[in-house]
Design an enzyme around this catalytic site. Sequence first.
Site, PDB file in Angstrom:
ATOM      1  N   ASN A  42     -10.605  -2.944   2.341  1.00  0.00           N
ATOM      2  CA  ASN A  42     -10.039  -2.586   1.461  1.00  0.00           C
ATOM      3  C   ASN A  42     -11.422  -2.779   0.010  1.00  0.00           C
ATOM      4  O   ASN A  42     -12.102  -2.601   0.887  1.00  0.00           O
ATOM      5  CB  ASN A  42      -9.097  -3.898   0.595  1.00  0.00           C
ATOM      6  CG  ASN A  42      -8.437  -4.190   1.278  1.00  0.00           C
ATOM      7  OD1 ASN A  42      -7.182  -3.407   1.451  1.00  0.00           O
ATOM      8  ND2 ASN A  42      -7.013  -5.353   1.129  1.00  0.00           N
ATOM      9  N   HIS A  98       1.255  -0.810  -0.587  1.00  0.00           N
ATOM     10  CA  HIS A  98      -0.246  -0.001  -0.238  1.00  0.00           C
ATOM     11  C   HIS A  98       0.710   1.163  -0.288  1.00  0.00           C
ATOM     12  O   HIS A  98       0.076   2.042   0.574  1.00  0.00           O
ATOM     13  CB  HIS A  98      -0.914   0.159   1.545  1.00  0.00           C
ATOM     14  CG  HIS A  98      -1.441  -0.914   0.921  1.00  0.00           C
ATOM     15  ND1 HIS A  98      -3.244  -0.619   0.580  1.00  0.00           N
ATOM     16  CD2 HIS A  98      -1.728  -2.482   1.600  1.00  0.00           C
ATOM     17  CE1 HIS A  98      -3.898  -2.299   0.740  1.00  0.00           C
ATOM     18  NE2 HIS A  98      -3.403  -3.257   1.543  1.00  0.00           N
TER      19      HIS A  98
HETATM   20 FE1  HDD Z   1      -2.311  -4.587   5.915  1.00  0.00          FE
HETATM   21  C1  HDD Z   1      -0.843  -1.569   5.539  1.00  0.00           C
HETATM   22  C2  HDD Z   1      -5.358  -3.708   4.384  1.00  0.00           C
HETATM   23  C3  HDD Z   1      -3.894  -8.076   5.823  1.00  0.00           C
HETATM   24  C4  HDD Z   1       0.614  -5.803   7.061  1.00  0.00           C
HETATM   25  N1  HDD Z   1      -2.928  -2.958   4.900  1.00  0.00           N
HETATM   26  C5  HDD Z   1      -2.346  -1.915   5.479  1.00  0.00           C
HETATM   27  C6  HDD Z   1      -2.999  -0.871   4.735  1.00  0.00           C
HETATM   28  C7  HDD Z   1      -4.817  -1.213   3.804  1.00  0.00           C
HETATM   29  C8  HDD Z   1      -4.413  -2.887   4.925  1.00  0.00           C
HETATM   30  C9  HDD Z   1      -5.629  -0.430   3.318  1.00  0.00           C
HETATM   31  C10 HDD Z   1      -2.795   0.799   4.031  1.00  0.00           C
HETATM   32  C11 HDD Z   1      -3.229   1.514   4.869  1.00  0.00           C
HETATM   33  C12 HDD Z   1      -2.420   2.721   4.749  1.00  0.00           C
HETATM   34  O1  HDD Z   1      -3.151   3.259   3.785  1.00  0.00           O
HETATM   35  O2  HDD Z   1      -1.581   2.941   5.877  1.00  0.00           O
HETATM   36  N2  HDD Z   1      -4.162  -5.278   5.122  1.00  0.00           N
HETATM   37  C13 HDD Z   1      -5.204  -5.065   5.042  1.00  0.00           C
HETATM   38  C14 HDD Z   1      -6.038  -5.907   4.644  1.00  0.00           C
HETATM   39  C15 HDD Z   1      -5.818  -6.666   4.751  1.00  0.00           C
HETATM   40  C16 HDD Z   1      -4.624  -6.875   5.148  1.00  0.00           C
HETATM   41  C17 HDD Z   1      -7.977  -5.184   4.153  1.00  0.00           C
HETATM   42  C18 HDD Z   1      -6.778  -8.109   5.158  1.00  0.00           C
HETATM   43  C19 HDD Z   1      -8.032  -7.801   5.778  1.00  0.00           C
HETATM   44  N3  HDD Z   1      -1.689  -6.419   6.197  1.00  0.00           N
HETATM   45  C20 HDD Z   1      -2.864  -7.667   6.330  1.00  0.00           C
HETATM   46  C21 HDD Z   1      -1.888  -8.771   6.838  1.00  0.00           C
HETATM   47  C22 HDD Z   1      -0.754  -7.919   8.016  1.00  0.00           C
HETATM   48  C23 HDD Z   1      -0.689  -6.791   6.833  1.00  0.00           C
HETATM   49  C24 HDD Z   1      -2.501 -10.012   6.972  1.00  0.00           C
HETATM   50  C25 HDD Z   1      -0.034  -8.885   8.442  1.00  0.00           C
HETATM   51  C26 HDD Z   1       0.747 -10.136   9.091  1.00  0.00           C
HETATM   52  N4  HDD Z   1      -0.610  -3.634   6.313  1.00  0.00           N
HETATM   53  C27 HDD Z   1       0.406  -5.239   6.684  1.00  0.00           C
HETATM   54  C28 HDD Z   1       1.571  -3.362   6.909  1.00  0.00           C
HETATM   55  C29 HDD Z   1       0.878  -2.384   6.542  1.00  0.00           C
HETATM   56  C30 HDD Z   1      -0.359  -2.840   5.820  1.00  0.00           C
HETATM   57  C31 HDD Z   1       2.505  -4.628   6.396  1.00  0.00           C
HETATM   58  C32 HDD Z   1       1.943  -1.668   5.642  1.00  0.00           C
HETATM   59  C33 HDD Z   1       1.973   0.055   6.119  1.00  0.00           C
HETATM   60  C34 HDD Z   1       1.823  -0.405   6.834  1.00  0.00           C
HETATM   61  O3  HDD Z   1       0.959  -2.078   7.408  1.00  0.00           O
HETATM   62  O4  HDD Z   1       1.243   0.529   7.667  1.00  0.00           O
HETATM   63  O5  HDD Z   1       1.914  -3.624   8.379  1.00  0.00           O
END
Ligand code: HDD
Length: 712
Positions: free
Chosen positions: A163, A90
């Site tokens: 999402n 993202h």
């Molecule tokens: Fe995630 C970012 C949505 C599963 C780990 N995720 C991130 C963002 C969105 C989502 C919208 C961007 C937020 C922003 O604008 O800063 N992610 C989801 C959805 C998931 C999902 C809807 C499942 C239903 N994500 C998911 C899992 C993991 C992560 C299973 C880890 C175990 N996601 C992350 C992250 C991020 C992230 C690596 C990257 C940057 C941040 O968090 O701040 O931690």
Amino acid sequence: MAVNTDTKKSSAAGADAADKQNTTAKTEDLEQYRSDATGQALRSNQGVKVSDDKNSLRAGARGPSLLEDFLLREKITHFDHERIPERIVHARGVAAHGYFESYANHAKLSKAGFLGEKGKQTPVFVRFSTVQGPRGSADTVRDVRGFAIKFYTDEGNFDLVGNNIPVFFIQDAIKFPDFVHAVKPEPHNEVPTGGSAHDTFWDFVSLQSEASHAVIWAMSDRAIPKSLRTMQGFGVHTFRLINDEGVSKFVKFIWTPKQGVLSLVWDEAQKLAGKDPDFHRRDLGNAIEQGNYPEWEFGVQIIDEKDEHSFDFDILDPTKIIPEELVPITPLGKLVLNRNPENFFAETEQVAFCPGHIVPGIDFSNDPLLQGRLFSYTDTQLSRLGGPNFHEIPINKPVCPFHNNQRDGIHRTTINKGQAAYEPNSIDGGWPKETPPAAKDGGFESYYERIDAHKIRERSDSFSDHFSQPRLFYNSLSEHEQTHVVNAYSFELGKVQRTFIRERVVNEILSNIDLDLAAKVATNLGITPPTKQSVAVPEIKLKSSPALSQQNLLPDSAKGKKIAILAFAGIADEQLQAAKAFAEKHEITVMLLGETSAPVNTRKQKSIAVDGTIKGEPSVTFDAVIVLDGDDVSGSILKNGAAVHYLYEAYKHLKAIVLTGDAAKLLDSLPLKQDAGLISNSSFNAVETELLAALKAHRVWDREAVAESIPA
Ligand code: HDD
């Protein structure tokens, strides 16, 4: 909202002023951090006035620079460290401020204060994103879109990090690094940027069949949204809402746009990625600047605890939807985005979301994907934002007071008073003190859930059906939407180099979703179509869910659409006025495009300014194209390859095209056929009703097969 260059300038200034008036408790809070250099002296970071910002200190005009030049060193050092790590997923995003307004007092459902009063407004900051591509990648790639909302409630921040598709690719957080490594650009050459059409992605998702549901959504039109304003948002997981009596209901969170759920067509999305890689962020920013505030209805699907096991899927499985036909959406409020950020880095880049940020009245379910997410987000901010004090960055701070005994750390800005940084204490009077849970303004209390189980590394059997819901999705789409799914699988798999991966997708995934889908994709790939499923797929009661088809989610007006008028010398004055009046009436933006940026002389010899050029404002950025009657306008178009291409492309992308008066002659020389969207008549007034209908319908789907032969 008709604009020409002059009115555009003045309306932008007006809108800017309106923009500033759209304040919330959060935007007011941010005011203290905003810095305006107007009328100010240029100074160093230490406050010293700078007399020369053009020349470094040297030994003689042609000599070497001197190390003592603290101004040079400060400026270069700061510059050297301007970048922070981008989000691991993202990374490419855009955000806006706004508010959430509750439709009623929903206290029966949740004790959360922001839902507790009719008309109560809560500040929000919403960030939309693509998943795969880096910060500088194109907006219109085929990808899932993030839809993350930070509610600055009176009781603390609530982050709903969702999402634009309602299901996820994996069921357990332990697979997230694998999934992301597979979808990201490949490690040896860092290709491809922004998309999933490559071997490692399809290798993983064909071996991990739980991905099948999210993948078919990603192969549908949902993954190429027309605008960020025309997407639904989903919390994906099942959450809990808890009222003041401690009664919990399971819920799914859903955002539905007032603007309709609209998508691009694939060729258009690809072209936009080159012609305007900022298409989505520009569109959102412009809409807000013009006062056309995007709006979503916020709703929940509510499931009583006693009904937890009454579905033919597990409500804890994030690869499943709860069809609206089984549990309708209860509307709770609306979300309005009405103000653009002042500074991209300070706000959009530094905002830190975490699904673990909840407030009293909301709680988690035991969805194993959600459980893992609760850890990952805060953890990632430690390296992205450089330490544990990222909650002090202005955009991340709650609007309510917050005091605790956490101290110090890199970049700490709070100056904590007192001697006792521990609890309990008697030195500082015991402050800050705990608050017991209560119906209102109470301390957070986790839901009183009984857990009685063995510690075990195992997935529940109730998560094992991976195909009945992708089948439900495919069955629920209209014919043209199904065709797009076939085309998307065929395109993506066509880019996969290894034949055995292509075959595995067709034989072991698609065959179990739908044999006809599998056969069509197989034929396009030159593979023998499978004749049977590779696994037994459970029969589910619901065969089709009309709520899933975008065809049933169209807007009820043409507000916010954008029309191009191709302007040539001799354009009919009255028709131009009529077209502008039509746009004004229906709140449509219209741009007059010339062959060059020079003014155009009308039939009545009036010189009118144009808003852009045919080459500079491509057809892919518009919803409809109009060529109005004019002195030999058909001849002018035929002499101009770019203008002919403009019409071909709009036609191919199934957009409304209006040809009036002399322009209608083009139908005799160009291979364009009249239909519900290609409208011609003598005057503009005579086409208004049909044009409005075509704009609301978004695309002329019946044209799709015919348009295949158009060379654009
Ligand atoms: Fe995630 C970012 C949505 C599963 C780990 N995720 C991130 C963002 C969105 C989502 C919208 C961007 C937020 C922003 O604008 O800063 N992610 C989801 C959805 C998931 C999902 C809807 C499942 C239903 N994500 C998911 C899992 C993991 C992560 C299973 C880890 C175990 N996601 C992350 C992250 C991020 C992230 C690596 C990257 C940057 C941040 O968090 O701040 O931690």
